[in-house]
Design an enzyme around this catalytic site. Structure first.
Site, PDB file in Angstrom:
ATOM      1  N   HIS A 208       0.789  -1.238   0.000  1.00  0.00           N
ATOM      2  CA  HIS A 208       0.000   0.000   0.000  1.00  0.00           C
ATOM      3  C   HIS A 208       0.817   1.281   0.000  1.00  0.00           C
ATOM      4  O   HIS A 208       0.253   2.371  -0.090  1.00  0.00           O
ATOM      5  CB  HIS A 208      -0.931   0.039   1.216  1.00  0.00           C
ATOM      6  CG  HIS A 208      -0.218   0.312   2.508  1.00  0.00           C
ATOM      7  ND1 HIS A 208       0.454  -0.663   3.195  1.00  0.00           N
ATOM      8  CD2 HIS A 208      -0.051   1.451   3.217  1.00  0.00           C
ATOM      9  CE1 HIS A 208       0.986  -0.141   4.273  1.00  0.00           C
ATOM     10  NE2 HIS A 208       0.713   1.142   4.314  1.00  0.00           N
TER      11      HIS A 208
HETATM   12  C1  UD1 Z   1      -2.055   5.638   5.556  1.00  0.00           C
HETATM   13  C2  UD1 Z   1      -0.766   6.205   6.150  1.00  0.00           C
HETATM   14  C3  UD1 Z   1       0.319   5.157   6.105  1.00  0.00           C
HETATM   15  C4  UD1 Z   1      -0.131   3.874   6.758  1.00  0.00           C
HETATM   16  C5  UD1 Z   1      -1.436   3.406   6.146  1.00  0.00           C
HETATM   17  C6  UD1 Z   1      -1.960   2.202   6.873  1.00  0.00           C
HETATM   18  C7  UD1 Z   1      -0.251   8.603   5.864  1.00  0.00           C
HETATM   19  C8  UD1 Z   1       0.516   9.601   5.077  1.00  0.00           C
HETATM   20  N1  UD1 Z   1      -0.293   7.356   5.370  1.00  0.00           N
HETATM   21  O1  UD1 Z   1      -1.801   5.338   4.183  1.00  0.00           O
HETATM   22  O2  UD1 Z   1       1.459   5.645   6.804  1.00  0.00           O
HETATM   23  O3  UD1 Z   1       0.865   2.906   6.558  1.00  0.00           O
HETATM   24  O4  UD1 Z   1      -2.405   4.460   6.245  1.00  0.00           O
HETATM   25  O5  UD1 Z   1      -2.817   1.442   6.085  1.00  0.00           O
HETATM   26  O6  UD1 Z   1      -0.791   8.942   6.882  1.00  0.00           O
HETATM   27  N2  UD1 Z   1      -9.107   4.630   1.370  1.00  0.00           N
HETATM   28  C9  UD1 Z   1     -10.329   3.986   1.392  1.00  0.00           C
HETATM   29  N3  UD1 Z   1     -10.851   3.699   2.624  1.00  0.00           N
HETATM   30  C10 UD1 Z   1     -10.246   4.011   3.780  1.00  0.00           C
HETATM   31  C11 UD1 Z   1      -9.017   4.667   3.734  1.00  0.00           C
HETATM   32  C12 UD1 Z   1      -8.461   4.974   2.510  1.00  0.00           C
HETATM   33  O7  UD1 Z   1     -10.917   3.680   0.359  1.00  0.00           O
HETATM   34  O8  UD1 Z   1     -10.775   3.699   4.856  1.00  0.00           O
HETATM   35  C13 UD1 Z   1      -8.496   4.910   0.040  1.00  0.00           C
HETATM   36  C14 UD1 Z   1      -8.824   6.307  -0.487  1.00  0.00           C
HETATM   37  O9  UD1 Z   1      -8.920   6.225  -1.871  1.00  0.00           O
HETATM   38  C15 UD1 Z   1      -7.585   7.107  -0.119  1.00  0.00           C
HETATM   39  C16 UD1 Z   1      -6.472   6.053  -0.206  1.00  0.00           C
HETATM   40  O10 UD1 Z   1      -7.071   4.831   0.181  1.00  0.00           O
HETATM   41  O11 UD1 Z   1      -7.366   8.187  -0.961  1.00  0.00           O
HETATM   42  C17 UD1 Z   1      -5.293   6.344   0.689  1.00  0.00           C
HETATM   43  O12 UD1 Z   1      -5.678   6.554   2.042  1.00  0.00           O
HETATM   44  P1  UD1 Z   1      -4.758   7.424   3.042  1.00  0.00           P
HETATM   45  O13 UD1 Z   1      -5.287   7.367   4.420  1.00  0.00           O
HETATM   46  O14 UD1 Z   1      -4.510   8.770   2.465  1.00  0.00           O
HETATM   47  O15 UD1 Z   1      -3.369   6.701   2.968  1.00  0.00           O
HETATM   48  P2  UD1 Z   1      -2.992   5.184   3.158  1.00  0.00           P
HETATM   49  O16 UD1 Z   1      -2.367   4.714   1.885  1.00  0.00           O
HETATM   50  O17 UD1 Z   1      -4.118   4.427   3.710  1.00  0.00           O
HETATM   51  N1  UDP Z   2      -3.660  -6.097   8.697  1.00  0.00           N
HETATM   52  C1  UDP Z   2      -4.960  -6.581   8.858  1.00  0.00           C
HETATM   53  N2  UDP Z   2      -5.664  -6.984   7.747  1.00  0.00           N
HETATM   54  C2  UDP Z   2      -5.126  -6.947   6.497  1.00  0.00           C
HETATM   55  C3  UDP Z   2      -3.796  -6.451   6.342  1.00  0.00           C
HETATM   56  C4  UDP Z   2      -3.104  -6.031   7.454  1.00  0.00           C
HETATM   57  O1  UDP Z   2      -5.466  -6.647   9.978  1.00  0.00           O
HETATM   58  O2  UDP Z   2      -5.799  -7.328   5.540  1.00  0.00           O
HETATM   59  C5  UDP Z   2      -2.921  -5.624   9.881  1.00  0.00           C
HETATM   60  C6  UDP Z   2      -1.572  -6.267  10.081  1.00  0.00           C
HETATM   61  O3  UDP Z   2      -1.706  -7.439  10.853  1.00  0.00           O
HETATM   62  C7  UDP Z   2      -0.787  -5.178  10.799  1.00  0.00           C
HETATM   63  C8  UDP Z   2      -1.425  -3.887  10.298  1.00  0.00           C
HETATM   64  O4  UDP Z   2      -2.647  -4.255   9.682  1.00  0.00           O
HETATM   65  O5  UDP Z   2      -0.963  -5.237  12.206  1.00  0.00           O
HETATM   66  C9  UDP Z   2      -0.523  -3.202   9.325  1.00  0.00           C
HETATM   67  O6  UDP Z   2      -1.192  -2.126   8.759  1.00  0.00           O
HETATM   68  P1  UDP Z   2      -0.769  -1.479   7.380  1.00  0.00           P
HETATM   69  O7  UDP Z   2       0.043  -2.413   6.600  1.00  0.00           O
HETATM   70  O8  UDP Z   2      -2.010  -0.941   6.778  1.00  0.00           O
HETATM   71  O9  UDP Z   2       0.083  -0.183   7.829  1.00  0.00           O
HETATM   72  P2  UDP Z   2       1.605   0.024   8.270  1.00  0.00           P
HETATM   73  O10 UDP Z   2       1.935  -0.926   9.344  1.00  0.00           O
HETATM   74  O11 UDP Z   2       2.449  -0.121   7.058  1.00  0.00           O
HETATM   75  O12 UDP Z   2       1.618   1.441   8.730  1.00  0.00           O
END
Ligand code: UD1
Ligand code: UDP
Length: 359
Positions: A208
């Site tokens: 992601h």
């Molecule tokens: C965010 C965090 C990242 C973290 C990740 C965990 C920042 C800069 N990034 O990234 O550090 O590792 O969360 O997963 O804070 N979207 C949905 N539903 C949701 C959330 C997001 O559809 O509930 C989609 C939207 O299109 C959105 C995109 O995902 O634009 C990105 O979401 P965003 O929260 O901006 O960043 P993440 O990639 O989720």
């Molecule tokens: N995770 C989850 N379901 C999924 C994928 C990940 O519960 O389908 C959990 C995983 O076990 C870990 C956390 O989400 O604890 C990691 O989150 P993510 O990769 O979104 O963010 P990051 O750790 O990179 O910030």
């Protein structure tokens, strides 16, 4: 009073042990959800499964540009802290490196409210990564820096942060894994049947990071690597897909091997179950690099760098950049390695230590 801030999937998972520690000690806290993640599978499912209380506040900020999202959270949290009359003796507790973390920390700093940063001192030294900016800035305005390892503590010391502010506690992800793995293993034994896989006979993938999935060349090469793995090992790849990644694969029209099974993001217990029984995990997630290390499952990280170098040092993880040939080679290398290493992230009591220090 402690304001516990969370906004995204990993923050919900990693803050749950902290919440539990507060409850055990009868410490007053308020739960503030920024709403950065909002889809059922990225948010509510964890509240239900982990039996978390409803947040006292939810800002419902949703998605947006970095500036927009950060600004909305900053103004929303500032208002709550002022309305609730938070003061110098109170603490705003943030976890990790998301936009929610930086925005909440800024709101607290401007109001002279103390900030506790859980998972302080992580660095990838890659400034284009939005999380790198968020964690550096948060560390430098925090009053309590809860470093997961000695390595993280040393990074903070080198940056000039006073040693009195730094506490090595371990990472609350160990608490989360230990608190949930037994329940996970007992629950939903039919998940393997549902997915058509057997224990130990599948690969698991998560992806992601913006620098990977928003970039056509990188995403194409990563998927190319996964396609090669399918062909070589003739096994299924289970890929619970983050909404950002789903959008980009569709936008770029990238073709996946038919043995790559795209599924919705999973609940924590389901994901833990899949993770612990996988042959190998390929990921660009921070939390997943840690969890695989804790669960003794080999990990290939689809990035050029990592802010979790401890996993590389103990041998649970390897960097594969985002090149399909490197991905397949590093996968082979990790599959042939001895799977015994020591988890460097603590003993599962990080949350208790954090709350004791704050008390
Ligand atoms: C965010 C965090 C990242 C973290 C990740 C965990 C920042 C800069 N990034 O990234 O550090 O590792 O969360 O997963 O804070 N979207 C949905 N539903 C949701 C959330 C997001 O559809 O509930 C989609 C939207 O299109 C959105 C995109 O995902 O634009 C990105 O979401 P965003 O929260 O901006 O960043 P993440 O990639 O989720
Ligand atoms: N995770 C989850 N379901 C999924 C994928 C990940 O519960 O389908 C959990 C995983 O076990 C870990 C956390 O989400 O604890 C990691 O989150 P993510 O990769 O979104 O963010 P990051 O750790 O990179 O910030």
């Amino acid at each position: 009073m402690i304001a516990i801030i969370l906004g995204t999937r990993p923050e919900i998972i990693k803050m749950t042990p902290v919440l539990r520690a507060c409850e055990k000690k009868n410490i007053d806290y308020q739960l503030i959800h920024t709403g950065q993640h909002y889809s059922y599978e990225m948010d509510k499912v964890f509240f239900q499964e982990l039996e978390l209380p409803d947040p006292d506040y939810n800002l419902n900020v949703g998605s947006g540009t970095h500036g927009e999202q950060t600004a909305k959270i900053l103004t929303g949290i500032e208002k709550i802290l002022m309305d609730e009359k938070y003061c110098r003796n109170d603490v705003v507790l943030v976890e990790g490196d998301t936009n929610s973390v930086l925005a909440a920390a800024l709101a607290a700093a401007k109001l002279h409210i103390k900030i506790g940063h859980v998972e302080a001192g992580l660095r990838s030294y890659y400034k284009e990564m939005p999380e790198e900016i968020n964690r550096i800035l948060t560390d430098h305005i925090s009053d309590y820096l809860f470093a997961p390892t000695e390595n993280a503590k040393n990074i903070l010391l080198k940056e000039g942060i006073e040693k009195e502010k730094i506490f090595v506690t371990g990472n609350t992800i160990v608490d989360a894994v230990y608190q949930n793995i037994l329940i996970a293993n007992k629950k939903k034994p039919n998940i393997f049947k549902e997915l058509g896989i057997e224990n130990g006979n599948y690969f698991l993938v998560t992806l992601h990071r913006t620098e990977n999935v928003d970039n056509f060349e990188r995403l194409k090469s990563i998927i190319g690597g996964l396609n090669l793995i399918c062909k070589k090992y003739q096994l299924l790849i289970i890929f619970p897909i983050h909404p950002r990644t789903k959008k980009m694969i569709e936008k770029f029209k990238i073709k996946l091997n038919e043995n790559i099974k795209l599924i919705d993001p999973m609940s924590y217990l389901e994901f833990l179950q899949l993770e612990t029984n996988a042959k190998l995990v390929l990921t660009d997630s921070g939390g997943v690099q840690e969890e695989t290390c804790i669960l003794n499952v080999p990990c290939v990280t689809l990035r050029d760098d990592t802010e979790r170098p401890e996993t590389i040092e103990v041998g649970s993880n390897i960097l594969a950049e985002c090149n399909q040939d490197i991905i397949i080679n590093k996968t082979e290398l990790m599959l042939n390695k001895d799977k015994k290493w020591k988890n460097p992230f603590g003993d599962g009591n990080a949350a208790k230590k954090i709350i004791n220090i704050l008390q």
